[in-house]
Design a protein around this motif. Structure first.
Motif: not given
Length: 322
Positions: A46-52
């Motif tokens: 369950k990947f989620r976007h953390a930072l760019s």
């Protein structure tokens, strides 16, 4: 060590599906679409976007004046051309001064995605995907370069970057952070600052409230030194949007006012002891605060749980920074 190797091999096995997903998803659809596509390709995670993180580039290739590709690798092309002229840089410039060749750059940002992989503080997968766009930049040899750097990557050029194609996603790496930190310890048993940060998180109130990867990602690097021994680097990066909260207390503040400043910082950050971890990393909180907190505790003003006071006291005895 066996578990570390197992995670390393397992992460390698996930790479083909990630590469395929990157090729299918349009950058214009945004990170949300990327996360959704990864969920379909790797339903067990369950990947989620953390930072760019953006604002960087790497050298690209070479185009002629009609936009036809001469080379995919600017540096290799220059090295080969120099070798053909026995290292004579002046001869290289003379041979190509009248040819309109243009360097390109890959301009981009790195998206960090995370997924839980266990109950430990460092038990998570971290996936890095780059969002790149190739840009035509300066005309080669037009600036009469005297060094290789001036040829391949001159500073302050007047050429306006021109997009060569649409932005695209590309897989960079996936790793189990605990396994990476384990490899660091195997190579150098003395705990690095990142190991101490992970340990402090585990011992503090922060670990009871939220997972480490909800608030931090870890930028990792690995290279070989001159003796061909691996050298590891790991730098925590806060996933806060924008700058860290302002710490509203002047040097010498103690007691109730200091407690209010710490509580405000933690509320803005979203977890307890955020002030401590930003003191170690972003320096948003000054070091004098640690001494003041322990002195308040010794004086009977216990506004922090004892476990947090113990973490701060240990840092005072053996300070470190990231």
């Amino acid at each position: 060590m066996k578990q570390t190797l197992a995670w390393t091999e397992y992460c390698k096995s996930l790479a083909p599906a990630i590469v395929e997903t990157c090729a299918k998803v349009s950058v214009s659809s945004g990170p949300v679409a990327l996360v959704k596509a990864l969920g379909a390709a790797l339903p067990e995670w369950k990947f989620r976007h953390a930072l760019s993180r953006g604002g960087w580039y790497r050298l690209g290739g070479i185009l002629d004046h009609q936009g036809e590709r001469v080379s995919d690798n600017l540096e290799s092309w220059v090295e080969n051309a120099l070798d053909e002229r026995d290292g004579d840089f002046a001869a290289l410039c003379d041979d190509f001064i009248d040819k309109k060749l243009y360097a390109t750059r890959l301009v981009g940002q790195t998206h960090y995605l995370v997924a839980s992989a266990g109950d430990s503080t460092d038990g998570f997968l971290q996936l890095e995907i780059e969002d790149l766009q190739e840009m035509r930049v300066h005309q080669l040899f037009a600036n009469e370069p005297s060094t290789l750097e001036e040829l391949v990557d001159p500073r302050g050029g007047a050429d306006q970057p021109v997009p060569v194609g649409l932005p695209f996603y590309t897989f960079r790496r996936i790793q189990h952070i605990g396994a990476f930190l384990g490899r660091m310890l195997a190579q150098k048993p003395e705990p690095a600052p990142i190991h101490r940060m992970i340990d402090d998180w585990s011992k503090s109130s922060a670990s009871n409230t939220s997972a480490y990867f909800n608030h931090w990602v870890i930028a990792t690097r690995e290279h070989l030194d001159r003796y061909h021994q691996p050298v590891f680097r790991a730098q925590p990066i806060a996933t806060l949007a924008g700058e860290a909260p302002e710490f509203a207390a002047a040097s010498g503040t103690t007691g109730l006012k200091l407690n209010e400043a710490l509580s405000h910082f933690d509320r803005e950050s979203g977890y307890p002891m955020a002030w401590y971890f930003h003191m170690l990393t972003s320096k948003a909180v000054p070091y004098w605060v640690a001494q003041a907190v322990v002195e308040d505790s010794l004086g009977g003003f216990a506004y922090l749980p004892q476990r947090d006071v113990d973490v701060v006291r240990h840092w005072l005895h053996q300070p470190y920074a990231l």
